[in-house]
Scaffold this active site. Sequence first.
Site, PDB file in Angstrom:
ATOM      1  N   SER A 207       0.846  -1.194   0.000  1.00 37.07           N
ATOM      2  CA  SER A 207       0.000   0.000   0.000  1.00 37.07           C
ATOM      3  C   SER A 207       0.885   1.249   0.000  1.00 37.07           C
ATOM      4  CB  SER A 207      -0.974  -0.043   1.179  1.00 37.07           C
ATOM      5  OG  SER A 207      -2.010   0.898   1.025  1.00 37.07           O
ATOM      6  N   GLU A 335      -9.164  -4.021  -4.799  1.00 35.49           N
ATOM      7  CA  GLU A 335      -8.605  -3.373  -3.616  1.00 35.49           C
ATOM      8  C   GLU A 335      -9.654  -2.555  -2.856  1.00 35.49           C
ATOM      9  OE1 GLU A 335      -5.361  -3.512  -2.674  1.00 35.49           O
ATOM     10  OE2 GLU A 335      -4.260  -4.196  -4.444  1.00 35.49           O
ATOM     11  N   HIS A 441      -8.204  -5.139  -0.571  1.00 38.45           N
ATOM     12  CA  HIS A 441      -6.963  -4.532  -0.100  1.00 38.45           C
ATOM     13  C   HIS A 441      -6.464  -5.241   1.161  1.00 38.45           C
ATOM     14  CE1 HIS A 441      -4.008  -1.418  -0.200  1.00 38.45           C
ATOM     15  NE2 HIS A 441      -4.355  -0.859   0.945  1.00 38.45           N
TER      16      HIS A 441
END
Length: 519
Positions: A207, A335, A441
Site C-alpha cells: 500500500s 482493492e 486490499h
Amino acid sequence: MAAQHALIDPSTPPVANTTAGLVRGVWRPCPETAHGQGAFSQSAAFLGIPFAEAPVGSLRFAAPVPHAPWDRVRDAVEHGPTPQRPGPPEPTLIPEPSVPGESTLNLDVFTPAPGVAAALPVMVYLHGGGFTAGSPASPWYDGAAFNRDGVVTVNVSYRLGFDGFGLVEGAPDNRAVLDWLLALEWVQHNIASFGGDPGRVTLAGQSAGGGAVLTLLGMPKAQPLFAQACCLSGALGDVPRDKAQALAGRLAELAGVEPTLEGFASVPEERLLELQPKAVETGGGKFSMLRRVIDGGLSLGPMVDGGLITAPAPDSLRAGTGADKPLLLGTADDEFAMAVAGMQSKLRFVPSRLLLGQAGLARGQRSDYLSANTDVARLGSTAVLGRYISDAVFRSTALAVAEARTGAGSGETVAPEAAAPARTWLYRFSWRSPAFGRAVHCLDVPFFFDCLDAERIDALAGRTPPQALADEAHAAAVSFVISGDPGWAAYDAGRRTKVFDTPSSVVEDGYASVRPLLG
C-alpha cells in the site's frame, strides 16, 4: 546451512553488535511447513532498535539524526514507540498496534543467524497506512516464516502524516523519506551482525509502503542502498509542491499559526494530529473523497520537491532510474471493494456508465472499460465502482510501472542506467475472500508473510484460508528475495502475469482490463 546451524545457541539470549552498541533479542521457534521444518528452526527477534534520535523538540521537523551510542547491552525485546498514536481503530484490517513513546524512529530485525557471518539475503519492509497511519508492530509482519526459509527481515518505523511529509517553511522537505534513507543506511552498516548480506537487500512494502518502494526505486540517492524491490498494492504519493503548500496553509490556519517552522513547532503533536484530517478534508461525502483520491492522489505523502525527489516515480522509472534492479509488483483484483460496500443501497439503481462518469472516467473510455470488466459489470454498479477505484488508484499504477520499465506498452525500450536492464515481474492476487466475496486490499499480506494462523486473519480471509496458496505466494516472495526471480516468466516476455488463486496460473496480459485507463 548445517554449519550455520551449528554456530547458533538458542539456549542463551541472542546478542548482536550495531554501530551504536550491543542489542539483546529473544529466540522464538520458526513455524513449520506442510513439508516439515525449513532451513532454520529458530528465529531471533530484535525489536525497537533505534536508528535515529527521537524526533522531538528541535528534531521534530528536522532531518533524522543517527542515534548516539550506548554503553551497555540494550534490551530489544519489545516493539518500539510508533508515530501512529493510540486513538481511533486501525484504518485497515491489518492489526497494527500503536505503541506510546518518543523514540519512534526504530526498527525490528528478525533473523535466524544473529552474530553469524551467514550472508543471508535481507528483506526490508515498509508498512502501509496511507502515509498517515500504520505500524511495524503488526504480528502479521513478523519475519519468522522468512527466517525459516533463510531470509533476514527488517521492519521500519518512520514519521507519518504532516510531521513526516508536510511542507514546512524552514524545515527539510520529505522528512519521512529521509527516515527511510537513514534506516536503509543503518541496514547497510549493521545487518551483517545479524547474519544478513548488505549487498543482497530487497526493499519491500505494501500500500503506502509499496508506494514508498517505488519512490525509492526512482530516487537516485537511494540506489546504493538496496539491490531489488518488491511492491504490493503500491499507492504513490508524488504530491505536487503547490498541493502540499495549500494543505500546509489550511492546517496552519486551523491551528492559528503561521505556516512556518516556528509556527508548526509551537503546536503540540496531539493538536496537529487532531487538526490534520480537517485540513485534508475539503467538503463533500464519502463519494467526493474517493473522487478526490482518484483525481489528485493522496494529500500527504512523498512530495516532488525538485531535490530529493525530482519527478513522479513512474517518470523516473521510465527515464531509467532503478533499471538495474529486479522488480516484483502487483495488486489484489478489487482493492477498494470494501470502501464502496456501504454505498450499495444508494447506488444500486444508478447506471454503471453514469457512475463511472461521476467517478471521473471519460465518456469515450467507459464502453471499453465495461467490456473489459464483465466479471464485475454483471454484479451491478457498486461492484463496477469498486473495481474502477481499485484500478485508478492501485492497479493502473502497477501496470504503468511495469510498462515504464519494459517499454511493453509503447514498443520502445526504457532508457537504461545499466547495460542490461533488470527484469520486472507482475502478479495479481485474485483469490476471493469469503468474508468479502472479493480479493480486497491487504488480503495478500498474510499470504506473502505465510502467517495465516495470526490474529484477526479470519476477519479478512475467512475461517479457513487456503494454506496451499500461502505456501505458493510466500515461496514466490522467498525465491525473489534469494535469487531475484519469483519463478515465472517476466513481464516483458509477452506481458506474462502470475495470477494467485486456487488454482493459480500464468496468463498473458493479466492487466488487460486495466489498460483502457492508460489511454
